[in-house]
Design an enzyme around this catalytic site. Structure first.
Site, PDB file in Angstrom:
ATOM      1  N   SER A  33     -10.731  39.830  41.302  1.00  0.00           N
ATOM      2  CA  SER A  33      -9.962  38.822  41.407  1.00  0.00           C
ATOM      3  C   SER A  33      -8.840  38.983  42.428  1.00  0.00           C
ATOM      4  O   SER A  33      -8.485  40.170  42.529  1.00  0.00           O
ATOM      5  CB  SER A  33      -9.448  37.979  40.197  1.00  0.00           C
ATOM      6  OG  SER A  33      -8.514  38.954  39.579  1.00  0.00           O
ATOM      7  N   GLU A  35      -5.098  37.845  44.606  1.00  0.00           N
ATOM      8  CA  GLU A  35      -4.075  37.093  44.555  1.00  0.00           C
ATOM      9  C   GLU A  35      -3.295  36.909  45.827  1.00  0.00           C
ATOM     10  O   GLU A  35      -3.257  37.760  46.955  1.00  0.00           O
ATOM     11  CB  GLU A  35      -3.116  37.860  43.608  1.00  0.00           C
ATOM     12  CG  GLU A  35      -1.747  36.984  43.543  1.00  0.00           C
ATOM     13  CD  GLU A  35      -0.850  37.615  42.331  1.00  0.00           C
ATOM     14  OE1 GLU A  35      -1.307  37.984  41.206  1.00  0.00           O
ATOM     15  OE2 GLU A  35       0.436  37.840  42.933  1.00  0.00           O
ATOM     16  N   HIS A 285      -7.734  43.044  39.193  1.00  0.00           N
ATOM     17  CA  HIS A 285      -7.023  42.109  40.081  1.00  0.00           C
ATOM     18  C   HIS A 285      -6.327  42.817  41.205  1.00  0.00           C
ATOM     19  O   HIS A 285      -5.339  43.515  40.919  1.00  0.00           O
ATOM     20  CB  HIS A 285      -6.095  41.268  38.999  1.00  0.00           C
ATOM     21  CG  HIS A 285      -5.069  40.071  39.886  1.00  0.00           C
ATOM     22  ND1 HIS A 285      -5.823  39.050  39.629  1.00  0.00           N
ATOM     23  CD2 HIS A 285      -4.084  40.003  40.334  1.00  0.00           C
ATOM     24  CE1 HIS A 285      -4.920  38.107  40.321  1.00  0.00           C
ATOM     25  NE2 HIS A 285      -3.944  38.876  40.524  1.00  0.00           N
TER      26      HIS A 285
HETATM   27  P1  FAD Z   1       7.582  36.445  29.403  1.00  0.00           P
HETATM   28  O1  FAD Z   1       6.161  36.735  28.817  1.00  0.00           O
HETATM   29  O2  FAD Z   1       8.414  35.109  28.881  1.00  0.00           O
HETATM   30  O3  FAD Z   1       8.645  37.449  29.096  1.00  0.00           O
HETATM   31  C1  FAD Z   1       9.723  37.712  29.756  1.00  0.00           C
HETATM   32  C2  FAD Z   1      10.771  38.670  28.905  1.00  0.00           C
HETATM   33  O4  FAD Z   1      11.160  38.091  27.862  1.00  0.00           O
HETATM   34  C3  FAD Z   1       9.866  39.997  28.355  1.00  0.00           C
HETATM   35  O5  FAD Z   1      10.964  40.989  28.558  1.00  0.00           O
HETATM   36  C4  FAD Z   1       9.789  39.503  26.833  1.00  0.00           C
HETATM   37  O6  FAD Z   1       9.596  40.615  26.162  1.00  0.00           O
HETATM   38  C5  FAD Z   1      10.990  38.850  26.527  1.00  0.00           C
HETATM   39  N1  FAD Z   1      10.670  37.695  25.623  1.00  0.00           N
HETATM   40  C6  FAD Z   1       9.790  36.723  25.481  1.00  0.00           C
HETATM   41  N2  FAD Z   1       9.779  36.040  24.484  1.00  0.00           N
HETATM   42  C7  FAD Z   1      11.084  36.409  23.787  1.00  0.00           C
HETATM   43  C8  FAD Z   1      11.575  35.621  22.923  1.00  0.00           C
HETATM   44  N3  FAD Z   1      11.242  34.615  22.388  1.00  0.00           N
HETATM   45  N4  FAD Z   1      12.984  36.280  22.781  1.00  0.00           N
HETATM   46  C9  FAD Z   1      13.466  37.366  23.410  1.00  0.00           C
HETATM   47  N5  FAD Z   1      12.770  37.800  24.513  1.00  0.00           N
HETATM   48  C10 FAD Z   1      11.700  37.406  24.746  1.00  0.00           C
HETATM   49  N6  FAD Z   1       6.824  35.415  39.265  1.00  0.00           N
HETATM   50  C11 FAD Z   1       6.987  34.124  40.031  1.00  0.00           C
HETATM   51  O7  FAD Z   1       8.211  33.850  40.031  1.00  0.00           O
HETATM   52  N7  FAD Z   1       5.937  33.780  40.503  1.00  0.00           N
HETATM   53  C12 FAD Z   1       4.692  34.257  40.208  1.00  0.00           C
HETATM   54  O8  FAD Z   1       3.746  33.584  40.977  1.00  0.00           O
HETATM   55  C13 FAD Z   1       4.490  35.281  39.489  1.00  0.00           C
HETATM   56  N8  FAD Z   1       3.107  35.980  39.259  1.00  0.00           N
HETATM   57  C14 FAD Z   1       3.098  37.017  38.617  1.00  0.00           C
HETATM   58  C15 FAD Z   1       1.995  37.333  38.338  1.00  0.00           C
HETATM   59  C16 FAD Z   1       1.707  38.456  37.490  1.00  0.00           C
HETATM   60  C17 FAD Z   1       0.292  39.018  37.289  1.00  0.00           C
HETATM   61  C18 FAD Z   1       2.886  39.181  36.959  1.00  0.00           C
HETATM   62  C19 FAD Z   1       2.539  40.618  36.122  1.00  0.00           C
HETATM   63  C20 FAD Z   1       4.135  38.759  37.249  1.00  0.00           C
HETATM   64  C21 FAD Z   1       4.540  37.700  37.905  1.00  0.00           C
HETATM   65  N9  FAD Z   1       5.448  37.151  38.328  1.00  0.00           N
HETATM   66  C22 FAD Z   1       5.622  35.939  39.231  1.00  0.00           C
HETATM   67  C23 FAD Z   1       6.742  37.883  37.802  1.00  0.00           C
HETATM   68  C24 FAD Z   1       7.331  37.081  36.273  1.00  0.00           C
HETATM   69  O9  FAD Z   1       7.562  35.864  36.475  1.00  0.00           O
HETATM   70  C25 FAD Z   1       8.237  37.950  36.128  1.00  0.00           C
HETATM   71  O10 FAD Z   1       7.971  39.396  35.616  1.00  0.00           O
HETATM   72  C26 FAD Z   1       9.246  37.483  34.681  1.00  0.00           C
HETATM   73  O11 FAD Z   1      10.374  38.334  34.793  1.00  0.00           O
HETATM   74  C27 FAD Z   1       8.488  37.658  33.482  1.00  0.00           C
HETATM   75  O12 FAD Z   1       7.369  36.650  33.441  1.00  0.00           O
HETATM   76  P2  FAD Z   1       6.549  36.601  31.896  1.00  0.00           P
HETATM   77  O13 FAD Z   1       5.503  35.569  32.290  1.00  0.00           O
HETATM   78  O14 FAD Z   1       5.971  37.907  31.827  1.00  0.00           O
HETATM   79  O15 FAD Z   1       7.594  36.241  31.071  1.00  0.00           O
END
Ligand code: FAD
Length: 309
Positions: A33, A35, A285
């Site tokens: 895939s 990006e 990816h």
């Molecule tokens: P989450 O899974 O919500 O986790 C974030 C943090 O919070 C982690 O440290 C987790 O352990 C902690 N956490 C989760 N739930 C809880 C809870 N209930 N209580 C306390 N802590 C908690 N960013 C963009 O802006 N745009 C994009 O298009 C983008 N694409 C990405 C694609 C990939 C493949 C990756 C790996 C990252 C991408 N990012 C993107 C970056 C991403 O938005 C950041 O890394 C962000 O800081 C975390 O997103 P997440 O979805 O992993 O968050």
């Protein structure tokens, strides 16, 4: 990618130098895939579409389009995704973040995607602006797991989420971060895509920990072909990816020589994917940065050929 034997055990017992890729020996080609990021200018749009057209014949499983920091590219992401859907045979996946937006706003974006025929979302939390700590929007989805559940309630999207082999920088602990990944998958995601990494062993250790935690969904390695080492090192520090000293040494002295740098970059990335492939990884990816050549060359080395060939 199977979990029949701990990945690290396979790595320790397996080849440290990759032989010919399986597809060149009659085996199946890996699933890929790609990006992309949405273009800001007309020139970047032309570059993106040249990139898409170059990579499309490699028949990726899907191509994804990122969402700018704090949802800043909402319209551009939407336009790029829907244009891919309209003008190519590719399956697009739209990245969607929940930072800085209410649930109603995020849901409206998701519904628009569904109505336009987009069936795959990469569901993410997103980040606070530089220098600020993350705080959920008072009426928003707090974390990506909440967003996944919200998307599930809207439509039967295919959902991918992010995973962090070196642990998300803000996680309370590696185990808490793994629990979070499990929550995202349990909430309805079917695949994780990893933050990029350079050390194969780090990824394989992470697969073992995920397996031990009961995760069976694919955890697809995110591959960043590095062509500008200085920039990549800066970016890696911000997102928690460690840069091994051997990588710095490989790029040493190439700062003023882009041609040599690209050759080194191709060798580094090709070696990384071939080692992963030799250790049972069959899905990748690629963070293309809208530049097709390195990704195309690495796919070629993996045994992936254009559809017509
Ligand atoms: P989450 O899974 O919500 O986790 C974030 C943090 O919070 C982690 O440290 C987790 O352990 C902690 N956490 C989760 N739930 C809880 C809870 N209930 N209580 C306390 N802590 C908690 N960013 C963009 O802006 N745009 C994009 O298009 C983008 N694409 C990405 C694609 C990939 C493949 C990756 C790996 C990252 C991408 N990012 C993107 C970056 C991403 O938005 C950041 O890394 C962000 O800081 C975390 O997103 P997440 O979805 O992993 O968050």
């Amino acid at each position: 990618m199977t979990f029949d034997q701990p990945a690290l055990t396979r790595w320790l017992a397996g080849p440290k130098v990759a032989g010919l890729p399986a597809p060149l020996l009659g085996g199946a080609a890996p699933a890929l895939s790609f990006e992309f990021f949405p273009p800001r200018t007309e020139a970047l749009e032309t570059q993106l579409w040249a990139c898409i057209r170059r990579l499309a014949p490699l028949r990726p499983r899907f191509v994804s389009v990122t969402y700018g920091a704090s949802g800043s590219t909402q319209a551009r992401t939407h336009d790029t995704v829907t244009r891919i859907l309209a003008e190519t045979a590719l399956t697009p996946a739209a990245h969607l973040t929940c930072v800085g937006a209410s649930r109603a706003e995020v849901d409206a974006v998701a519904r628009r995607y569904w109505d336009a025929g987009v069936r795959h979302i990469v569901a993410l939390r997103g980040d606070a602006p530089p220098g600020a700590a993350y705080a959920p929007h008072p009426e928003g989805y707090a974390f990506a797991a909440d967003l996944v559940a919200g998307l599930r309630a809207i439509a039967p999207f295919e959902i991918s989420v992010a995973a962090y082999p070196e642990t998300h920088p803000a996680a309370a602990s590696p185990d808490a971060d793994l629990d979070n990944l499990k929550r995202k998958l349990d909430a309805g995601a079917s695949r994780a895509i990893t933050q990029y990494f350079f050390d194969t062993e780090v990824y394989l250790r992470f697969l073992d920990r995920a397996h031990a935690a009961g995760i069976t969904a694919p955890i697809v390695p995110g591959i960043m072909p590095v062509s500008n080492f200085v920039q990549a090192a800066k970016f890696s520090a911000a997102c928690g990816t460690s840069v091994p000293s051997w990588l710095a040494r490989l790029f040493e002295g190439t700062e003023e020589d882009p041609e040599i740098r690209r050759m080194v970059a191709a060798v580094v990335a090709a070696e990384q994917v071939r080692l992963l492939q030799a250790n049972g990884v069959d899905e990748f990816h690629f963070y293309t940065l809208n530049r097709p050549d390195l990704t195309y060359a690495i796919a070629h080395i993996l045994g992936v050929r254009p559809a017509a060939a």
